[in-house]
Design a protein around this motif. Sequence first.
Motif, PDB file in Angstrom:
ATOM      1  N   GLY A 180      24.563  21.150 -24.737  1.00 28.93           N
ATOM      2  CA  GLY A 180      24.333  19.766 -24.355  1.00 28.93           C
ATOM      3  C   GLY A 180      24.181  19.533 -22.860  1.00 28.93           C
ATOM      4  N   ALA A 181      24.473  20.562 -22.072  1.00 27.34           N
ATOM      5  CA  ALA A 181      24.331  20.436 -20.616  1.00 27.34           C
ATOM      6  C   ALA A 181      23.105  21.216 -20.148  1.00 27.34           C
ATOM      7  CB  ALA A 181      25.572  20.953 -19.900  1.00 27.34           C
ATOM      8  N   GLY A 182      22.272  20.569 -19.367  1.00 28.43           N
ATOM      9  CA  GLY A 182      21.082  21.226 -18.822  1.00 28.43           C
ATOM     10  C   GLY A 182      20.836  20.748 -17.403  1.00 28.43           C
ATOM     11  N   ILE A 183      19.617  20.956 -16.940  1.00 27.80           N
ATOM     12  CA  ILE A 183      19.319  20.731 -15.525  1.00 27.80           C
ATOM     13  C   ILE A 183      18.063  19.884 -15.340  1.00 27.80           C
ATOM     14  CG2 ILE A 183      18.680  21.915 -13.367  1.00 27.80           C
ATOM     15  CD1 ILE A 183      20.396  24.269 -14.264  1.00 27.80           C
ATOM     16  N   GLU A 201      14.206  31.784 -13.860  1.00 29.90           N
ATOM     17  CA  GLU A 201      14.145  32.832 -14.890  1.00 29.90           C
ATOM     18  C   GLU A 201      15.459  32.882 -15.678  1.00 29.90           C
ATOM     19  OE1 GLU A 201      10.936  35.614 -12.434  1.00 29.90           O
ATOM     20  OE2 GLU A 201      13.070  36.136 -12.411  1.00 29.90           O
ATOM     21  N   ARG A 202      16.550  32.640 -14.966  1.00 27.06           N
ATOM     22  CA  ARG A 202      17.846  32.579 -15.654  1.00 27.06           C
ATOM     23  C   ARG A 202      17.864  31.405 -16.646  1.00 27.06           C
ATOM     24  NH1 ARG A 202      23.515  31.336 -12.498  1.00 27.06           N
ATOM     25  NH2 ARG A 202      24.785  30.919 -14.341  1.00 27.06           N
ATOM     26  N   CYS A 203      17.251  30.291 -16.261  1.00 27.46           N
ATOM     27  CA  CYS A 203      17.149  29.138 -17.182  1.00 27.46           C
ATOM     28  C   CYS A 203      16.482  29.565 -18.482  1.00 27.46           C
ATOM     29  CB  CYS A 203      16.328  28.013 -16.558  1.00 27.46           C
ATOM     30  SG  CYS A 203      17.143  27.139 -15.205  1.00 27.46           S
ATOM     31  N   ALA A 204      15.470  30.414 -18.348  1.00 33.99           N
ATOM     32  CA  ALA A 204      14.716  30.842 -19.535  1.00 33.99           C
ATOM     33  C   ALA A 204      15.606  31.620 -20.499  1.00 33.99           C
ATOM     34  CB  ALA A 204      13.525  31.701 -19.108  1.00 33.99           C
ATOM     35  N   ARG A 205      16.616  32.281 -19.963  1.00 34.66           N
ATOM     36  CA  ARG A 205      17.490  33.113 -20.806  1.00 34.66           C
ATOM     37  C   ARG A 205      18.673  32.342 -21.385  1.00 34.66           C
ATOM     38  NH1 ARG A 205      16.654  36.388 -16.194  1.00 34.66           N
ATOM     39  NH2 ARG A 205      18.788  35.993 -15.478  1.00 34.66           N
ATOM     40  N   ALA A 206      18.795  31.060 -21.053  1.00 33.50           N
ATOM     41  CA  ALA A 206      19.919  30.261 -21.565  1.00 33.50           C
ATOM     42  C   ALA A 206      19.794  30.118 -23.087  1.00 33.50           C
ATOM     43  CB  ALA A 206      19.930  28.900 -20.889  1.00 33.50           C
ATOM     44  N   GLU A 208      20.151  27.610 -25.018  1.00 36.51           N
ATOM     45  CA  GLU A 208      19.373  26.445 -25.481  1.00 36.51           C
ATOM     46  C   GLU A 208      18.537  25.929 -24.326  1.00 36.51           C
ATOM     47  OE1 GLU A 208      21.807  23.069 -26.477  1.00 36.51           O
ATOM     48  OE2 GLU A 208      22.867  23.162 -24.573  1.00 36.51           O
ATOM     49  N   LYS A 209      17.730  24.904 -24.580  1.00 36.76           N
ATOM     50  CA  LYS A 209      16.859  24.379 -23.533  1.00 36.76           C
ATOM     51  C   LYS A 209      17.671  24.044 -22.294  1.00 36.76           C
ATOM     52  CE  LYS A 209      14.182  21.197 -25.630  1.00 36.76           C
ATOM     53  NZ  LYS A 209      13.234  20.056 -25.689  1.00 36.76           N
ATOM     54  N   ARG A 210      17.438  24.730 -21.193  1.00 37.95           N
ATOM     55  CA  ARG A 210      18.217  24.526 -19.979  1.00 37.95           C
ATOM     56  C   ARG A 210      17.556  23.489 -19.068  1.00 37.95           C
ATOM     57  NH1 ARG A 210      22.209  27.624 -17.514  1.00 37.95           N
ATOM     58  NH2 ARG A 210      23.070  27.483 -19.612  1.00 37.95           N
ATOM     59  N   ILE A 211      16.239  23.561 -18.936  1.00 36.51           N
ATOM     60  CA  ILE A 211      15.547  22.600 -18.061  1.00 36.51           C
ATOM     61  C   ILE A 211      15.181  21.365 -18.884  1.00 36.51           C
ATOM     62  CG2 ILE A 211      13.622  22.213 -16.477  1.00 36.51           C
ATOM     63  CD1 ILE A 211      13.475  25.245 -16.105  1.00 36.51           C
ATOM     64  N   LEU A 212      15.717  20.231 -18.468  1.00 34.35           N
ATOM     65  CA  LEU A 212      15.558  18.997 -19.257  1.00 34.35           C
ATOM     66  C   LEU A 212      14.640  17.990 -18.581  1.00 34.35           C
ATOM     67  CD1 LEU A 212      19.315  18.551 -20.253  1.00 34.35           C
ATOM     68  CD2 LEU A 212      17.482  19.568 -21.624  1.00 34.35           C
ATOM     69  N   ALA A 250       9.720  29.128 -17.705  1.00 33.10           N
ATOM     70  CA  ALA A 250      11.097  29.078 -18.195  1.00 33.10           C
ATOM     71  C   ALA A 250      11.201  28.273 -19.486  1.00 33.10           C
ATOM     72  CB  ALA A 250      12.014  28.485 -17.128  1.00 33.10           C
ATOM     73  N   GLY A 251      10.053  27.818 -19.996  1.00 34.10           N
ATOM     74  CA  GLY A 251      10.058  27.178 -21.312  1.00 34.10           C
ATOM     75  C   GLY A 251       9.997  25.662 -21.286  1.00 34.10           C
TER      76      GLY A 251
END
Lengths: 285, 285
Positions: A180-183, A201-206, A208-212, A250-251
């Motif tokens: 539930g927490a992203g950026i 790139e680290r966001c891509a490996r999270a 769940e969806k990291r970049i919101l 990163a998706g």
Amino acid sequence: MFAKTSPDLFSLNTATVRVQWDLEQIIEACVRHDIRGIGPWRDQVAQLGLKESARRIRQNGLKVSGLNRGGMFPAPDRAGRLAAVEDNRRAVDEAVELGAACLVLVVGGLPKGPDGKPVSKDISGARQMVRDGLAEVLEYARGASMPLALEPLHPMYAADRACVNTLEQANDLCDELGNGAGIAVDIYHVWWDPKLKAQLERCARAPEKRILAFHVCDWLLPTTDLLNDRGMMGDGVADIALVRSWVEAAGYRGMHDVEIFSTRWWKCDGDEVLATCKQRYQQFV
Amino acid sequence: MFAKTSPDLFSLNTATVRVQWDLEQIIEACVRHDIRGIGPWRDQVAQLGLKESARRIRQNGLKVSGLNRGGMFPAPDRAGRLAAVEDNRRAVDEAVELGAACLVLVVGGLPKGPDGKPVSKDISGARQMVRDGLAEVLEYARGASMPLALEPLHPMYAADRACVNTLEQANDLCDELGNGAGIAVDIYHVWWDPKLKAQLERCARAPEKRILAFHVCDWLLPTTDLLNDRGMMGDGVADIALVRSWVEAAGYRGMHDVEIFSTRWWKCDGDEVLATCKQRYQQFV
């Protein structure tokens, strides 16, 4: 080299024309300029009324890229910190009512006294308050299925606006807080970071969806004011298209929020500002 | 909690009173105020003459905490980059002549054209130019036994002054470059960094002295100008004594350079500025 931007991804952060227009006028302007997304601010929503704002946004087929903003967790005492958490829960409810993709959080800097001045130099303590406040709000936000988008702010705002200042720090917090927490990635705040690509790139490996959310404007040379001298895309030195390509790698598939705090542009005719934003968006984002 | 500062460690960075006085007058003022260290700038040294500057500094028993500054490596073409390396070699010679503890380097931002405007948005490329320029100058500096102190600058200067913006980035560079390369830690540039403590601890583990200089001033709230609104120690929000304790825990035993770029203080009587600096130094550093 880069994917073409689509006009469907352009979202107007309402701060960009907040001096010229109120929310009602901004929604009308979006329709007039064939803009499909909007990122409203809570004060403007409150002024028009939450239900009325939601109704007009829906009626005009606008997507809400994010509600700006919750946050501001640090406070000198427990009562102040609880009040901040309460206010953030209300912000979650508002984001839900508006159908926002996320609630954007500017987490706050050093705890402030009633006069608005910092009462402490303990930035590490402020960061702990942010973590604790976030954890409490997150529980509520999960129940409401509203993602929280932490926005790392430029280090020049560390004392007064946000003590989360790098993407790495935001990623660390998200890893710790979990589901539930992203950026919210704002080019103005992160363009300088030597670890930007690696942390995206680290966001891509999270898990769940990291970049919101993805906010765009430009860094001007010279920058004449710490707060309100952000640049129109293309007028500054940030390689926006490059960063967008990393964000998408990163998706991220959401909208691109054009958010320009600028006394310069606030003096211009609102329709001229929007026309310029759209043209520059095609050219530089 | 902290070791007491010693007046012997106070060094006056000459930028602090550069508007009031030339180098000759600053040296006299140091004697008048019983200040034992000085951190001169190259333009002031050139004005008085290198040999004459060295003579007067020696004659008055002042230690030179560092010569400010070399750097500015990025340039649009190879000729410009070679000219920068040449200039840095001269700076090394000047530092040797002055008996400076180190040569402080502000590495430069995006490469600039003849009009002073950036010709590129490639900050990653600029960082490569910095690395390459540094490596060339370092070879020369080693021969002269003059340590090079990379100064990571606040991210708000990434485009125009220094694209080395965090202590971590500077540590990475030093690890790569090896013997003779170290860091100038300036509280103004690094106080906000969530990794500050960890990266200072990393300095302690370096194979040779990593921290070569320590500059102090304060971060004001509000900061009204990106360049020349640095604060007198105690007037802002930086926990200077805490950071000093970390810097010393990392093994630093050198002087504390008081460096305040401030149109506010530049308007004051120079003797008043120095008296205030000394008093605030005892209180807050």
